[in-house]
Enzyme design. Structure first.
Site, short mmCIF file in Angstrom:
data_model
loop_
_atom_site.label_atom_id
_atom_site.label_comp_id
_atom_site.label_asym_id
_atom_site.label_seq_id
_atom_site.Cartn_x
_atom_site.Cartn_y
_atom_site.Cartn_z
N LYS A 149 -12.98 29.88 -39.47
CA LYS A 149 -12.89 30.90 -38.43
C LYS A 149 -12.78 32.28 -39.06
O LYS A 149 -11.80 32.56 -39.75
CB LYS A 149 -11.65 30.63 -37.56
CG LYS A 149 -11.63 31.44 -36.29
CD LYS A 149 -10.26 31.52 -35.67
CE LYS A 149 -9.41 32.57 -36.30
NZ LYS A 149 -9.98 33.91 -36.31
N GLY A 204 -4.97 36.63 -45.05
CA GLY A 204 -4.66 37.62 -44.02
C GLY A 204 -3.28 38.19 -44.21
O GLY A 204 -2.76 38.23 -45.33
N SER A 205 -2.67 38.57 -43.12
CA SER A 205 -1.39 39.29 -43.21
C SER A 205 -0.22 38.34 -43.42
O SER A 205 -0.27 37.16 -43.05
CB SER A 205 -1.17 40.10 -41.94
OG SER A 205 -1.02 39.24 -40.85
N THR A 206 0.84 38.87 -43.98
CA THR A 206 2.06 38.08 -44.20
C THR A 206 2.63 37.61 -42.86
O THR A 206 3.10 36.47 -42.74
CB THR A 206 3.08 38.92 -44.99
OG1 THR A 206 2.48 39.23 -46.26
CG2 THR A 206 4.37 38.16 -45.23
N ALA A 207 2.56 38.47 -41.84
CA ALA A 207 3.12 38.10 -40.53
C ALA A 207 2.41 36.86 -39.98
O ALA A 207 3.05 35.92 -39.51
CB ALA A 207 2.98 39.27 -39.56
N THR A 208 1.08 36.86 -40.07
CA THR A 208 0.33 35.69 -39.57
C THR A 208 0.57 34.48 -40.47
O THR A 208 0.68 33.35 -39.98
CB THR A 208 -1.17 36.02 -39.47
OG1 THR A 208 -1.33 37.17 -38.65
CG2 THR A 208 -1.95 34.88 -38.87
N GLY A 209 0.70 34.70 -41.77
CA GLY A 209 1.00 33.60 -42.69
C GLY A 209 2.28 32.88 -42.29
O GLY A 209 2.36 31.65 -42.34
N GLU A 247 -2.96 33.29 -48.74
CA GLU A 247 -3.20 34.50 -49.56
C GLU A 247 -2.93 35.68 -48.64
O GLU A 247 -3.70 35.96 -47.73
CB GLU A 247 -4.63 34.49 -50.09
CG GLU A 247 -4.78 35.38 -51.31
CD GLU A 247 -5.44 36.69 -50.98
OE1 GLU A 247 -4.73 37.72 -51.09
OE2 GLU A 247 -6.60 36.71 -50.60
N CYS A 304 -6.70 43.18 -50.65
CA CYS A 304 -5.33 42.68 -50.85
C CYS A 304 -4.82 43.10 -52.22
O CYS A 304 -3.64 43.44 -52.38
CB CYS A 304 -5.27 41.18 -50.64
SG CYS A 304 -6.51 40.26 -51.56
N GLU A 343 2.57 48.20 -47.09
CA GLU A 343 1.16 48.06 -47.45
C GLU A 343 0.30 48.90 -46.50
O GLU A 343 0.23 48.60 -45.31
CB GLU A 343 0.75 46.58 -47.36
CG GLU A 343 -0.67 46.34 -47.79
CD GLU A 343 -1.16 44.92 -47.52
OE1 GLU A 343 -0.70 44.29 -46.56
OE2 GLU A 343 -2.03 44.46 -48.28
P1 NAD Z 1 -4.29 38.84 -39.45
O1 NAD Z 1 -3.40 38.09 -40.35
O2 NAD Z 1 -3.81 39.18 -38.09
O3 NAD Z 1 -5.68 38.07 -39.26
C1 NAD Z 1 -6.27 37.28 -40.27
C2 NAD Z 1 -6.89 36.06 -39.62
O4 NAD Z 1 -5.87 35.28 -38.98
C3 NAD Z 1 -7.91 36.37 -38.53
O5 NAD Z 1 -8.96 35.43 -38.62
C4 NAD Z 1 -7.10 36.16 -37.26
O6 NAD Z 1 -7.91 35.87 -36.12
C5 NAD Z 1 -6.24 34.98 -37.63
N1 NAD Z 1 -5.03 34.82 -36.83
C6 NAD Z 1 -4.41 35.74 -36.05
N2 NAD Z 1 -3.32 35.19 -35.48
C7 NAD Z 1 -3.23 33.91 -35.91
C8 NAD Z 1 -2.32 32.84 -35.71
N3 NAD Z 1 -1.25 32.98 -34.94
N4 NAD Z 1 -2.54 31.67 -36.34
C9 NAD Z 1 -3.60 31.51 -37.15
N5 NAD Z 1 -4.52 32.49 -37.38
C10 NAD Z 1 -4.33 33.67 -36.78
O7 NAD Z 1 -4.70 40.11 -40.20
P2 NAD Z 1 -5.52 41.35 -39.64
O8 NAD Z 1 -5.25 41.71 -38.23
O9 NAD Z 1 -6.92 41.04 -39.97
O10 NAD Z 1 -4.92 42.49 -40.54
C11 NAD Z 1 -3.59 42.90 -40.37
C12 NAD Z 1 -2.98 43.16 -41.69
O11 NAD Z 1 -3.21 42.09 -42.59
C13 NAD Z 1 -3.57 44.36 -42.38
O12 NAD Z 1 -2.96 45.53 -41.92
C14 NAD Z 1 -3.30 44.06 -43.82
O13 NAD Z 1 -2.04 44.52 -44.19
C15 NAD Z 1 -3.32 42.57 -43.90
N6 NAD Z 1 -4.55 42.04 -44.46
C16 NAD Z 1 -4.45 41.40 -45.66
C17 NAD Z 1 -5.59 40.86 -46.22
C18 NAD Z 1 -5.55 40.13 -47.52
O14 NAD Z 1 -6.59 39.85 -48.09
N7 NAD Z 1 -4.40 39.77 -48.04
C19 NAD Z 1 -6.82 41.00 -45.57
C20 NAD Z 1 -6.88 41.66 -44.33
C21 NAD Z 1 -5.72 42.15 -43.79
#
Ligand code: NAD
Length: 469
Positions: free
Chosen positions: A168, A219-224, A241, A275, A371
């Site tokens: 996804k 993606g983001s730490t919060a979503t992780g 990651e 990142c 960040e």
């Molecule tokens: P995000 O973590 O919100 O989204 C990343 C992915 O996770 C997307 O595909 C999203 O649809 C999916 N997602 C969202 N909620 C989810 C959930 N509850 N369960 C599973 N998957 C879910 O990140 P973002 O909105 O793309 O970016 C926000 C912040 O993340 C940025 O401000 C940046 O700090 C960070 N970021 C980090 C990286 C990295 O490579 N480490 C890349 C992009 C963004």
């Protein structure tokens, strides 16, 4: 009907819904893609689960050949992929071509990897072997900064190891991933690779489903953290990651001009949305002014434009939400320090912000502690190496870091004290498919790339045979 379809069970299908994709350089819709419903997410998981036993039994040489064929297909479609990537992600065309070439190269490397059985005891008392088996269905969830590359960071290792996958992309960058789906459809058996698109509403659905054995997430730490909670119930394997706040530590003996250029490149690649970008530059007091001036000169000289425009070096920020977030950082940075280059939003449509250098900020200021994930680099003064190591390590993140010095031994001593998954000397963002990539603390869990990363797509199994008496 949309121009770009989902890949479910070997078929390219329309979505139950549709999603408009905005070009961040124009703020206009440039494509409409298929968007999956929960019913279609369910179908994709079921297709992957059905395909799993056959794919797991497929000899690894055949799995490697499929991944190599995907690399060939990407090379053959490089121009289309790169132009689409620029339109949906914003990066300049040359960088988009680079992402396509990297993707091809990573896949070619994965296609050479095998999972060896190891014998750790073979004597009169017994035979002990370690085997590695695929896990089942993987959910690959990807961010919007490197949509094509990071999608293949999931698809490659997952499928080489014998897993099937539901991938996804982020909702703001689904188009190249759906083109990748078209390429996968012609290569992989039905159900091995499935690609669905959401509007930020199906990630939780995937990570909670008991048929998913592992989540590979960028993606983001919060979503992780949400994924970890959601995966707990069925004890899924996780590779996360996450974010970073990489320090670049510049010692007093560097060539200022050359080092400034390298630091600038590592801070503003992909408009700072990496990142592993340098997000805090710590510069020794004795060269602080010279380094700030040189970074400012580079920032002023950079050509910021639509990524499709000839000569563009930095494109727009990828999406409106991130643009607003970065502008908020800029307002705070202006109050906390001195903006010596950039700092202006551009008088045109698109999410453009000129590369910005902020000096006279320090730890405790938002632009240093958090960040920014955008084109603003804070430059922080230090005079004592022990102190700067402590400040670099005080971050909750620990993804990458770099130490810059003309004396490599001296730099290595500092590098060994930094708490992060990767520490570079006289370079930054030096990654490759053969090099493990890991994050410590809030930057992640597990490893990507290399044999160590591949192992995370497998389950270790011990065979222990009795011998003798
Ligand atoms: P995000 O973590 O919100 O989204 C990343 C992915 O996770 C997307 O595909 C999203 O649809 C999916 N997602 C969202 N909620 C989810 C959930 N509850 N369960 C599973 N998957 C879910 O990140 P973002 O909105 O793309 O970016 C926000 C912040 O993340 C940025 O401000 C940046 O700090 C960070 N970021 C980090 C990286 C990295 O490579 N480490 C890349 C992009 C963004």
């Amino acid at each position: 009907m949309s121009d770009y379809k989902l890949l479910i069970g070997g078929k390219l299908v329309d979505g139950d819904q549709r999603l408009d994709v905005i070009n961040p350089a124009t703020e206009e819709v440039f494509a409409t893609v298929a968007r999956a419903s929960e019913r279609q997410a369910d179908e994709a998981i079921e297709a992957a689960a059905t395909a799993f036993p056959g794919w797991a039994e497929t000899p690894i040489a055949e799995r490697q050949a499929k991944v190599a064929a995907l690399a060939d297909a990407i090379a053959a479609n490089a121009d289309r992929l790169a132009r689409t990537l620029t339109q949906e992600q914003g990066k300049p065309l040359a960088e988009a071509m680079g992402e396509v070439a990297w993707t091809e190269g990573y896949l070619r490397h994965y296609a050479t990897l095998t999972i060896e059985e190891r014998t750790i005891q073979d004597d009169a008392n017994g035979l002990v072997q370690i085997r590695r088996k695929p896990l089942g269905v993987v959910a690959g969830i990807v961010a919007w900064n490197f949509p094509l590359l990071v999608a293949c960071w999931k698809i490659g290792p997952a499928t080489i190891a014998g897993n099937t996958i539901v991938l996804k992309p982020a909702p703001t960058t689904p188009v190249t991933t759906l083109i990748l789906g078209e390429l996968c459809q012609a290569i992989f058996p039905a159900g091995v690779v499935n690609i669905i698109v959401d509007a930020n509403d199906l990630g939780g659905y995937l990570t909670a489903d008991p048929r998913i054995a592992k989540v590979g997430f960028t993606g983001s730490t919060a979503t992780g953290k949400k994924i970890m909670a959601s995966a707990a119930d069925s004890l899924k394997r996780l590779t996360l990651e996450l974010g970073g706040n990489d320090p670049g530590i510049v010692l007093d003996d560097v060539d200022v001009r050359a080092t400034a250029q390298s630091i600038f490149n590592a801070a503003f690649l992909n408009c700072g949305q990496v990142c592993l970008a340098i997000k805090r530059a710590y510069v020794h007091d004795s060269i602080y002014d010279a380094m700030c001036d040189e970074l400012a000169r580079l920032a002023e000289a950079a050509v910021v434009d639509d990524g499709l425009a000839q000569g563009a070096q930095i494109g727009p920020i990828q999406n409106k939400a991130q643009y607003e977030k970065v502008k908020g950082f800029l307002d705070r940075a202006r109050a906390d320090g001195n903006v010596i280059a950039g700092g202006e939003v551009m008088d045109r449509s698109g999410y453009f912000l000129r590369p910005t250098i902020v000096r006279d900020v320090t730890d405790g200021d938002q632009i240093v502690d958090e960040e920014q994930f955008g084109p603003i680099l804070p430059v922080i003064r230090f005079s004592d190496v022990d102190d700067v190591v402590q400040r670099a390590n005080a971050s909750p993140y620990g993804l990458g870091a770099s130490v810059w010095s003309s004396d490599v031994d001296r730099a290595l001593q500092v590098a060994g004290r930094i708490e992060s998954g990767s520490v570079w000397v006289n370079q930054h963002i030096a990654i490759g498919p053969h090099i493990p990539m890991a994050g410590v603390k809030a930057s992640g869990l597990g490893v990507e790339q290399s044999l160590e990363g591949l192992a995370e797509y497998t389950q270790l199994s011990v065979i222990n045979v009795a011998r003798g008496g």
